[in-house]
Design a protein around this motif. Structure first.
Motif, short mmCIF file in Angstrom:
data_model
loop_
_atom_site.label_atom_id
_atom_site.label_comp_id
_atom_site.label_asym_id
_atom_site.label_seq_id
_atom_site.Cartn_x
_atom_site.Cartn_y
_atom_site.Cartn_z
N VAL A 47 0.84 -1.20 0.00
CA VAL A 47 0.00 0.00 0.00
C VAL A 47 0.87 1.25 0.00
O VAL A 47 0.62 2.21 -0.75
CB VAL A 47 -0.94 -0.01 1.23
CG1 VAL A 47 -1.66 1.33 1.36
CG2 VAL A 47 -1.95 -1.15 1.12
N ALA A 48 1.94 1.25 0.80
CA ALA A 48 2.80 2.42 0.92
C ALA A 48 3.56 2.73 -0.36
O ALA A 48 3.96 3.88 -0.59
CB ALA A 48 3.79 2.21 2.07
N ARG A 49 3.76 1.73 -1.19
CA ARG A 49 4.50 1.95 -2.44
C ARG A 49 3.70 2.79 -3.44
O ARG A 49 4.27 3.31 -4.39
CB ARG A 49 4.88 0.62 -3.05
CG ARG A 49 6.00 -0.07 -2.30
CD ARG A 49 6.22 -1.51 -2.74
NE ARG A 49 7.22 -2.12 -1.89
CZ ARG A 49 8.49 -2.36 -2.28
NH1 ARG A 49 8.86 -2.07 -3.52
NH2 ARG A 49 9.35 -2.90 -1.45
N GLY A 50 2.40 2.90 -3.22
CA GLY A 50 1.60 3.73 -4.11
C GLY A 50 1.31 3.05 -5.43
O GLY A 50 1.05 1.85 -5.49
N CYS A 134 -4.68 -11.50 0.14
CA CYS A 134 -6.09 -11.15 -0.02
C CYS A 134 -6.92 -12.34 0.42
O CYS A 134 -6.38 -13.41 0.73
CB CYS A 134 -6.40 -10.77 -1.48
SG CYS A 134 -6.09 -12.12 -2.65
N GLY A 135 -8.23 -12.19 0.41
CA GLY A 135 -9.12 -13.25 0.87
C GLY A 135 -9.76 -14.02 -0.25
O GLY A 135 -9.54 -13.73 -1.44
N PRO A 136 -10.58 -15.02 0.07
CA PRO A 136 -11.16 -15.91 -0.94
C PRO A 136 -12.11 -15.22 -1.90
O PRO A 136 -12.34 -15.72 -3.01
CB PRO A 136 -11.91 -16.96 -0.09
CG PRO A 136 -12.11 -16.33 1.25
CD PRO A 136 -10.94 -15.42 1.45
N ARG A 221 -4.94 -2.67 -0.85
CA ARG A 221 -5.57 -3.05 0.40
C ARG A 221 -6.87 -3.83 0.18
O ARG A 221 -7.25 -4.67 0.99
CB ARG A 221 -5.85 -1.82 1.27
CG ARG A 221 -6.16 -2.17 2.72
CD ARG A 221 -6.52 -0.92 3.52
NE ARG A 221 -5.46 0.06 3.56
CZ ARG A 221 -4.38 -0.01 4.33
NH1 ARG A 221 -4.22 -1.04 5.14
NH2 ARG A 221 -3.45 0.94 4.31
N THR A 222 -7.54 -3.55 -0.92
CA THR A 222 -8.85 -4.15 -1.17
C THR A 222 -8.91 -4.99 -2.44
O THR A 222 -9.92 -5.66 -2.69
CB THR A 222 -9.93 -3.06 -1.24
OG1 THR A 222 -9.53 -2.06 -2.21
CG2 THR A 222 -10.11 -2.38 0.11
N GLY A 223 -7.85 -4.98 -3.26
CA GLY A 223 -7.83 -5.74 -4.51
C GLY A 223 -7.23 -7.13 -4.35
O GLY A 223 -6.96 -7.59 -3.24
#
Length: 234
Positions: A47-50, A134-136, A221-223
């Motif tokens: 995330v921090a890498r942008g 990430c999740g399922p 974060r969400t992908g």
């Protein structure tokens, strides 16, 4: 948070290994759950890498290099598993490439070869990994058999026949494969799970499970964030 480049990434206390031999050709797939204690920090680092960069290869999305500490963790934690399951010693691994990866390419923008299962190289002593951050709900990874040839892996000896069979047939319409088709049969499937790592030969035919309605989220974060790694002979 300490600079992740300087950290020593460690094995999660819940580290669990499962080895499967999938399909008729019994190709090995290693599934490790709870791989690293520091997986959340890796996601925060991504995330921090942008902004990630457009991928110049055939990965259907965006990538950016993983930190050097991740390479060091792989070399520390995986050699015994790699040698026991695949018969590959550290001396046979000349280089490694690891990248944070996000699937972001919509179906209509896919190259034809991105619409079918693929192999990453024709060398059975080269290995590929996907480490899910990430999740399922983001879709996992499946392994396939090419129906016409019966191939579940493609090495140098099989490459010409496999490519020839594809070129002689009709390629599917643009879209991600996510299960059985006229050309390919799914022989094994693994859900995404946060901090799950899959390890398999680069010759194995495989593809990500990208379902209809997938959001193609560019936010790490969400992908569909993962770290994709290749252990190469040269």
């Amino acid at each position: 948070m300490a600079d992740i480049e300087q950290q020593r990434l460690t094995r999660h206390p819940g580290f669990r290994v499962q080895v499967d031999y999938v399909g008729a050709e019994r190709q090995p797939v290693v599934c490790i759950d709870s791989f690293l204690s520091d997986a959340e920090q890796l996601m925060e680092d991504a995330v921090a890498r942008g902004r990630f960069s457009d991928n110049t290869g055939f990965y259907p999305g965006l990538r950016t290099p993983a930190p050097g500490s991740y390479f060091r963790a792989l070399y520390e934690l995986l050699p015994e598993i790699v040698e026991e399951v695949f018969g590959i010693g550290n001396h046979q691994i000349a280089s490694a490439e690891s990248s944070y990866s996000l699937v972001t390419t919509p179906p209509e923008a896919l190259h034809p070869v991105q619409c079918i299962p693929h192999f990453d190289s024709n060398h059975p002593t080269e290995l590929a990994m996907i480490h899910f951050l990430c999740g399922p709900e983001q879709g996992g990874t499946s392994f396939y058999r090419h129906r016409e040839t019966g191939y579940e892996y493609v090495d140098e000896a099989r490459r010409d026949r496999f490519i020839g069979a594809l070129e002689a047939g009709t390629m599917p319409p643009k879209g991600y494969i996510n299960g059985d088709t006229e050309l390919f049969e799914r022989i094994a499937s693994y859900e995404a799970a946060f901090n799950r790592l899959l390890l398999y030969r680069c010759t194995s035919l495989h593809s990500g499970n990208i379902a209809e309605g997938f959001p193609f989220d560019t936010n790490p974060r969400t992908g569909r964030l993962s770290i994709n790694t290749f252990l190469l002979n040269e």
